[in-house]
Design a protein around this motif. Structure first.
Motif, mmCIF file in Angstrom:
data_model
loop_
_atom_site.group_PDB
_atom_site.id
_atom_site.type_symbol
_atom_site.label_atom_id
_atom_site.label_comp_id
_atom_site.label_asym_id
_atom_site.label_seq_id
_atom_site.Cartn_x
_atom_site.Cartn_y
_atom_site.Cartn_z
ATOM 1 N N GLN A 48 -0.888 1.143 13.024
ATOM 2 C CA GLN A 48 -0.454 2.694 13.670
ATOM 3 C C GLN A 48 0.513 2.594 14.852
ATOM 4 N N GLY A 49 1.438 3.229 14.998
ATOM 5 C CA GLY A 49 2.174 3.623 15.877
ATOM 6 C C GLY A 49 3.169 3.736 15.752
ATOM 7 N N ILE A 50 4.352 3.659 16.884
ATOM 8 C CA ILE A 50 5.362 2.904 16.526
ATOM 9 C C ILE A 50 6.389 2.263 18.477
ATOM 10 N N ASP A 51 7.018 1.333 17.695
ATOM 11 C CA ASP A 51 7.352 0.267 19.079
ATOM 12 C C ASP A 51 8.441 0.366 18.826
ATOM 13 N N HIS A 52 9.158 -0.305 19.548
ATOM 14 C CA HIS A 52 10.738 -0.638 19.538
ATOM 15 C C HIS A 52 11.617 -1.841 19.860
ATOM 16 N N PHE A 53 12.275 -3.078 19.926
ATOM 17 C CA PHE A 53 12.646 -3.686 20.857
ATOM 18 C C PHE A 53 13.735 -3.462 21.014
ATOM 19 N N ARG A 54 14.114 -3.761 22.643
ATOM 20 C CA ARG A 54 15.186 -3.253 22.815
ATOM 21 C C ARG A 54 16.075 -1.526 22.390
ATOM 22 N N ASN A 55 14.836 -0.897 22.197
ATOM 23 C CA ASN A 55 16.126 0.680 21.313
ATOM 24 C C ASN A 55 17.385 0.071 20.578
ATOM 25 N N GLN A 56 17.211 -1.789 19.434
ATOM 26 C CA GLN A 56 17.864 -1.711 18.398
ATOM 27 C C GLN A 56 17.126 -1.591 17.130
ATOM 28 N N VAL A 88 6.532 -0.786 13.411
ATOM 29 C CA VAL A 88 4.761 -0.103 13.426
ATOM 30 C C VAL A 88 4.478 -0.938 13.729
ATOM 31 N N ASN A 89 3.209 -1.079 14.453
ATOM 32 C CA ASN A 89 2.444 -2.027 15.211
ATOM 33 C C ASN A 89 1.280 -2.049 14.463
ATOM 34 N N LEU A 90 0.735 -3.623 14.568
ATOM 35 C CA LEU A 90 -0.672 -3.620 13.794
ATOM 36 C C LEU A 90 -1.689 -3.185 15.084
ATOM 37 N N ASN A 143 0.795 -0.939 0.611
ATOM 38 C CA ASN A 143 0.024 0.351 0.047
ATOM 39 C C ASN A 143 0.621 1.020 0.186
ATOM 40 N N PRO A 144 0.806 2.425 -0.909
ATOM 41 C CA PRO A 144 2.135 3.058 -1.065
ATOM 42 C C PRO A 144 1.430 4.401 0.011
ATOM 43 N N LYS A 145 0.287 4.013 0.866
ATOM 44 C CA LYS A 145 -0.377 5.025 1.842
ATOM 45 C C LYS A 145 1.175 4.661 2.842
ATOM 46 N N ILE A 146 1.365 3.103 2.905
ATOM 47 C CA ILE A 146 2.164 2.563 4.637
ATOM 48 C C ILE A 146 3.390 3.540 4.086
ATOM 49 N N THR A 147 3.639 2.708 2.710
ATOM 50 C CA THR A 147 4.912 2.638 2.394
ATOM 51 C C THR A 147 5.528 4.147 2.585
ATOM 52 N N GLY A 148 4.600 5.014 2.024
ATOM 53 C CA GLY A 148 4.920 6.629 1.508
ATOM 54 C C GLY A 148 5.471 7.154 3.114
ATOM 55 N N SER A 149 3.765 7.214 4.529
ATOM 56 C CA SER A 149 4.323 7.236 5.267
ATOM 57 C C SER A 149 5.264 7.113 5.960
ATOM 58 N N ILE A 150 5.532 5.671 5.891
ATOM 59 C CA ILE A 150 7.289 5.610 6.877
ATOM 60 C C ILE A 150 8.507 5.890 6.454
ATOM 61 N N GLN A 151 7.936 6.224 4.604
ATOM 62 C CA GLN A 151 9.622 7.293 4.181
ATOM 63 C C GLN A 151 9.708 8.339 5.058
ATOM 64 N N ALA A 152 8.508 8.904 5.268
ATOM 65 C CA ALA A 152 8.593 10.415 6.229
ATOM 66 C C ALA A 152 8.911 10.035 7.646
ATOM 67 N N ASN A 210 1.937 7.905 17.734
ATOM 68 C CA ASN A 210 0.268 7.096 17.731
ATOM 69 C C ASN A 210 -0.007 7.568 16.104
ATOM 70 N N HIS A 211 0.592 7.802 15.313
ATOM 71 C CA HIS A 211 0.964 7.741 13.405
ATOM 72 C C HIS A 211 -0.015 7.118 13.120
ATOM 73 N N TYR A 212 -1.473 7.270 12.330
ATOM 74 C CA TYR A 212 -1.628 5.903 11.405
ATOM 75 C C TYR A 212 -1.068 5.739 10.207
ATOM 76 N N PHE A 213 -0.578 5.000 10.053
ATOM 77 C CA PHE A 213 -0.198 4.313 8.978
ATOM 78 C C PHE A 213 -0.704 4.253 7.460
ATOM 79 N N GLY A 214 -1.875 3.486 7.670
ATOM 80 C CA GLY A 214 -2.393 2.984 6.544
ATOM 81 C C GLY A 214 -2.987 1.631 7.309
ATOM 82 N N ASP A 215 -3.709 1.003 6.058
ATOM 83 C CA ASP A 215 -4.035 -0.932 6.169
ATOM 84 C C ASP A 215 -3.738 -0.939 5.026
ATOM 85 N N GLU A 216 -3.168 -2.423 4.449
ATOM 86 C CA GLU A 216 -2.605 -3.257 4.252
ATOM 87 C C GLU A 216 -3.594 -4.023 3.971
#
Length: 307
Positions: A194-202, A206-208, A120-129, A273-279
């Motif tokens: 939607q939303g961003i998280d991390h594993f051990r700061n490594q 993006v969360n589902l 989905n271009p909306k998701i890939t574009g948002s991640i690029q941003a 908490n950004h919404y990236f889109g649906d796949e």
């Protein structure tokens, strides 16, 4: 006054034939007996050492059934065991045993995976941003970014060591389609990111969003894992499946990992908490981690199933 030979023999209690040899013979017997006892004691001490093979030593090493990230984290109890073993086993044997075990672990490290590609271009574009915003704050992290063509959700990981095993995995993926279709029952699966998280700061991902569609995706992952394992392919992990979309990771660059130990979460705070889109779920691919990627950045694909 010197004694005559006959007197010496008489005082020795014999007939003068061989008093000294008899005494020497007794001493020899006693010495042999003492030597034999010492040898038996030494053998008793050595027997347990012979029984402790390198294989049993390696069984105590915390490499088997260990997560890759934790292979270097040696537990104190295991270190103590190794020190005790060193008293009975040469250092060289231990080193050789460890090397063998490392090679064995490397043999079973994942080299293939089942991918849910993100198109989905909306998701890939948002991640690029998001990636651009992070790089503006820390240029070094440009080496950590995942290309848009590589974006995917990992459903399953496995180790395939031969063309025969790859062929079996292709068959398992094909068989999965019937079971997945049965789970879907014709319904469309919309996966919301939607939303961003991390594993051990490594690793940044993006969360589902948790909903019925994500629950269904987890059921599909578990069904596929069982199908692959029934085919003899060691796939999946013991930990619970956590679907996520990775967009940056320090492990992409050895040089970067020396410079940056942790990714500062404040770098992507604005997108927490950004919404990236649906796949829409439409395809699963059997991909190689090691073979050359496609021109668009996506992984080398052995086989696919489409819904």
């Amino acid at each position: 006054m010197a004694l005559r030979p006959a007197e010496v023999a008489e005082r020795a209690g014999g007939d003068g034939r061989s008093a000294a040899p008899e005494l020497d013979g007794l001493e020899n017997i006693q010495q042999k007996k003492i030597f034999k006892e010492k040898k038996e004691k030494a053998q008793q001490r050595e027997e347990p050492c012979a029984a402790d093979s390198i294989d049993s030593l390696m069984a105590e090493m915390p490499f088997v059934d260990t997560d890759i990230e934790d292979e270097c984290a040696m537990h104190a109890t295991s270190e103590l065991s190794i020190k005790k073993k060193r008293k009975r086993t040469t250092g060289r044997e231990i080193e050789e045993g460890i090397e063998r075990q490392k090679k064995k672990n490397k043999q079973y490290q994942p080299n293939y995976f089942i991918s849910l590609p993100i198109t989905n271009p909306k998701i890939t574009g948002s991640i690029q941003a998001v990636q651009d915003a992070i790089i503006q704050k820390d240029q070094r992290l440009s080496k950590a970014m995942v290309r848009s063509g590589s974006l995917h959700v990992t459903m399953l990981v496995m180790h395939l060591s031969s063309e025969e095993e790859i062929s079996i995995a292709v068959g398992a993926l094909s068989d999965s389609k019937v079971f997945v279709d049965d789970l879907l029952k014709g319904k469309r699966v919309d996966l919301s990111f939607q939303g961003i998280d991390h594993f051990r700061n490594q690793v940044g991902f993006v969360n589902l969003a948790e909903n019925d569609h994500t629950t269904l995706l987890k059921e599909i992952a578990e069904t596929m894992r069982k199908i692959f394992q029934e085919k003899g392919i060691m796939a999946g992990e013991e930990r619970a499946f956590k679907p996520h979309l990775t967009f940056m990771k320090l492990s992409k660059s050895t040089e970067l990992r020396k410079q940056v130990k942790k990714i500062d979460s404040s770098l992507y705070e604005d997108f927490k908490n950004h919404y990236f889109g649906d796949e829409i779920l439409h395809r699963f691919d059997l991909c190689s981690m090691l073979k050359k990627k496609q021109p668009n950045g996506y992984y080398y694909c052995e086989s696919s199933i489409v819904f």
